[in-house]
Write a protein that holds these residues in place. Structure first.
Motif, mmCIF file in Angstrom:
data_model
loop_
_atom_site.group_PDB
_atom_site.id
_atom_site.type_symbol
_atom_site.label_atom_id
_atom_site.label_comp_id
_atom_site.label_asym_id
_atom_site.label_seq_id
_atom_site.Cartn_x
_atom_site.Cartn_y
_atom_site.Cartn_z
ATOM 1 N N ARG A 101 1.028 -0.977 0.195
ATOM 2 C CA ARG A 101 0.105 -0.200 0.036
ATOM 3 C C ARG A 101 0.603 1.633 -0.227
ATOM 4 N NH1 ARG A 101 -3.032 -3.129 3.377
ATOM 5 N NH2 ARG A 101 -5.729 -3.700 2.076
ATOM 6 N N PRO A 102 1.800 1.125 0.430
ATOM 7 C CA PRO A 102 2.813 2.710 0.669
ATOM 8 C C PRO A 102 3.144 2.660 -0.350
ATOM 9 C CG PRO A 102 2.945 0.922 2.629
ATOM 10 C CD PRO A 102 2.624 0.486 2.197
ATOM 11 N N ARG A 103 3.811 1.672 -1.153
ATOM 12 C CA ARG A 103 4.439 2.199 -2.177
ATOM 13 C C ARG A 103 3.908 1.896 -3.722
ATOM 14 N NH1 ARG A 103 9.148 2.228 -5.080
ATOM 15 N NH2 ARG A 103 8.947 1.542 -7.132
ATOM 16 N N TRP A 104 2.324 1.778 -3.433
ATOM 17 C CA TRP A 104 1.132 2.738 -4.182
ATOM 18 C C TRP A 104 0.673 3.557 -3.852
ATOM 19 C CZ3 TRP A 104 -1.331 2.266 -8.423
ATOM 20 C CH2 TRP A 104 -2.333 2.152 -8.749
ATOM 21 N N TRP A 105 0.714 4.090 -2.871
ATOM 22 C CA TRP A 105 -0.090 5.446 -2.852
ATOM 23 C C TRP A 105 1.408 6.495 -3.224
ATOM 24 C CZ3 TRP A 105 -4.558 6.290 -2.649
ATOM 25 C CH2 TRP A 105 -5.525 5.253 -1.294
ATOM 26 N N GLN A 106 2.184 6.215 -3.091
ATOM 27 C CA GLN A 106 3.627 7.191 -3.489
ATOM 28 C C GLN A 106 3.663 7.021 -5.181
ATOM 29 O OE1 GLN A 106 7.660 5.512 -2.493
ATOM 30 N NE2 GLN A 106 8.412 7.580 -2.627
ATOM 31 N N LYS A 107 3.737 6.296 -5.657
ATOM 32 C CA LYS A 107 3.527 6.056 -7.131
ATOM 33 C C LYS A 107 2.593 5.994 -8.162
ATOM 34 C CE LYS A 107 8.466 5.825 -6.901
ATOM 35 N NZ LYS A 107 9.039 7.174 -7.547
ATOM 36 N N GLY A 108 1.603 5.284 -7.290
ATOM 37 C CA GLY A 108 0.608 5.139 -8.013
ATOM 38 C C GLY A 108 1.313 4.657 -9.799
ATOM 39 N N CYS A 109 0.270 4.689 -10.515
ATOM 40 C CA CYS A 109 0.402 4.335 -12.223
ATOM 41 C C CYS A 109 2.266 4.089 -12.095
ATOM 42 C CB CYS A 109 -0.679 4.705 -12.620
ATOM 43 S SG CYS A 109 -2.618 4.108 -12.696
ATOM 44 N N PHE A 110 2.223 5.189 -12.168
ATOM 45 C CA PHE A 110 3.522 5.289 -12.553
ATOM 46 C C PHE A 110 4.589 4.351 -12.003
ATOM 47 C CE2 PHE A 110 2.844 9.773 -11.122
ATOM 48 C CZ PHE A 110 2.331 10.385 -12.554
ATOM 49 N N LEU A 111 4.350 3.470 -11.048
ATOM 50 C CA LEU A 111 4.545 2.330 -11.338
ATOM 51 C C LEU A 111 4.552 1.325 -12.481
ATOM 52 C CD1 LEU A 111 3.485 0.902 -7.647
ATOM 53 C CD2 LEU A 111 5.856 1.765 -8.244
ATOM 54 N N GLU A 112 3.803 1.778 -13.518
ATOM 55 C CA GLU A 112 4.199 0.914 -15.221
ATOM 56 C C GLU A 112 4.507 1.956 -15.694
ATOM 57 O OE1 GLU A 112 0.280 -2.910 -14.981
ATOM 58 O OE2 GLU A 112 0.454 -0.337 -15.908
ATOM 59 N N THR A 113 4.155 3.090 -15.738
ATOM 60 C CA THR A 113 4.245 3.816 -16.574
ATOM 61 C C THR A 113 4.964 5.132 -16.597
ATOM 62 O OG1 THR A 113 2.273 3.356 -17.881
ATOM 63 C CG2 THR A 113 3.424 5.460 -18.633
ATOM 64 N N PRO A 114 6.422 5.156 -16.245
ATOM 65 C CA PRO A 114 7.046 6.113 -15.718
ATOM 66 C C PRO A 114 6.349 7.702 -15.987
ATOM 67 C CG PRO A 114 8.666 4.297 -16.202
ATOM 68 C CD PRO A 114 7.442 4.375 -17.277
ATOM 69 N N ARG A 115 7.018 8.172 -14.446
ATOM 70 C CA ARG A 115 5.983 9.939 -14.581
ATOM 71 C C ARG A 115 7.411 10.162 -15.962
ATOM 72 N NH1 ARG A 115 5.879 14.218 -10.168
ATOM 73 N NH2 ARG A 115 5.819 16.101 -11.266
ATOM 74 N N ALA A 116 6.760 11.190 -16.251
ATOM 75 C CA ALA A 116 7.145 11.953 -17.835
ATOM 76 C C ALA A 116 8.807 12.745 -16.903
ATOM 77 C CB ALA A 116 6.218 12.551 -18.536
ATOM 78 N N ASP A 117 9.840 12.836 -17.970
ATOM 79 C CA ASP A 117 10.810 14.256 -17.412
ATOM 80 C C ASP A 117 9.908 15.831 -17.985
ATOM 81 O OD1 ASP A 117 12.210 12.462 -16.724
ATOM 82 O OD2 ASP A 117 13.072 12.516 -18.339
ATOM 83 N N GLY A 118 9.908 16.423 -16.768
ATOM 84 C CA GLY A 118 9.547 18.029 -16.924
ATOM 85 C C GLY A 118 7.741 18.445 -16.349
ATOM 86 N N SER A 119 7.369 19.406 -16.917
ATOM 87 C CA SER A 119 5.727 19.437 -15.482
ATOM 88 C C SER A 119 4.701 18.789 -16.757
ATOM 89 C CB SER A 119 6.073 21.534 -15.598
ATOM 90 O OG SER A 119 5.303 21.444 -16.962
#
Length: 267
Positions: A101-119
């Motif tokens: 749970r803590p990792r899901w709340w921290q990362k969410g869907c970015f675990l599958e699709t990494p957060r894009a660079d930039g704003s």
């Protein structure tokens, strides 16, 4: 009460997106209750509805974002909560891969699709939402000026097959139900002053039912965690259409607010 955007939203959008006939003269409470909330849950247990008290959020930011600096983006924000997000709990398929749970709340869907660079304003294009829905979201979510909507969807919904229109339509309906409740009225009435933390919980239970206070998590910041910035409400994913009935709510952990809570207002 956000009557202006709700009237546009409740009549023109709820009936179209949620396929429910709503009379043109329906009030906000009636329209909200009439609309079944259809948002399919993909293997998770509950949602957390995160609603911001905008003056408190802005008062506790060392570097206030655009929605705090520009007066036009603060209009009506003292008349109720504004939308932060709607967060699904840990999906079963992520848990089966060892995500806790803590990792899901921290990362969410970015675990599958990494957060894009930039704003997010640069990395993600605007949503192609219907105009009425988009206008309603502008008023209900001041953080949209900083692309909060794109961030929330990318982190909490994009990997769960939650359609953009339905996701935001349901979020607005849930927000309005809270703002039209006795709990929402209590917070508005007491802005500019202090209340006991337990008074906030009691007001929630008075609005939503006995012992429902366990579904409410208060978030406070500032010195000594005294300033109310957000409320988070647990909602059963399979009973979303029953919200705000007591049986639709699920317990959450307590927040970290001081026993005396300040409800800020804009100067």
């Amino acid at each position: 009460m956000r009557g202006r955007w709700w009237r546009l939203w409740g009549v023109a959008v709820l009936s179209a997106l949620l396929a429910v006939p709503v009379q043109a003269d329906s009030g906000p409470v009636e329209a909200s209750r009439a609309a079944p909330l259809r948002l399919e849950a993909e293997g998770f247990e509950h949602y957390t509805l995160a609603l911001t008290w905008h003056p408190g959020f802005c008062a506790t930011r060392s570097r206030p974002p655009r929605e705090c600096r520009e007066p036009s983006l603060r209009d009506n924000s003292e008349q109720g909560f504004v939308l932060h997000g709607l967060w699904p709990s840990l999906p079963r398929r992520f848990a089966e891969r060892g995500v806790d749970r803590p990792r899901w709340w921290q990362k969410g869907c970015f675990l599958e699709t990494p957060r894009a660079d930039g704003s997010f304003c640069r990395a993600h294009p605007p949503f192609g939402l219907p105009e009425t829905l988009s206008d309603a979201l502008d008023e209900a979510m001041p953080g949209r000026a900083s692309c909060l909507d794109r961030y929330q969807y990318a982190k909490h919904a994009a990997c769960l097959d939650l359609p953009e229109e339905n996701y935001f339509a349901v979020s607005l309906t849930l927000l309005e139900a809270v703002n039209e409740s006795a709990f929402g009225a209590f917070v508005v009435l007491n802005q500019g002053g202090e209340v006991d933390r337990n008074e906030l919980i009691a007001a929630f239970e008075a609005a939503f039912g006995e012992d429902t206070g366990r579904a409410l998590r208060l978030a406070c910041h500032g010195r000594g965690n005294r300033i109310l910035t957000e409320v988070r409400i647990g909602i059963d994913a399979e009973r979303l259409d029953a919200f705000p009935a007591a049986e639709s709510l699920v317990a959450q952990g307590r927040g970290r607010c001081h026993p005396r809570v300040s409800i800020a207002t804009f100067d």
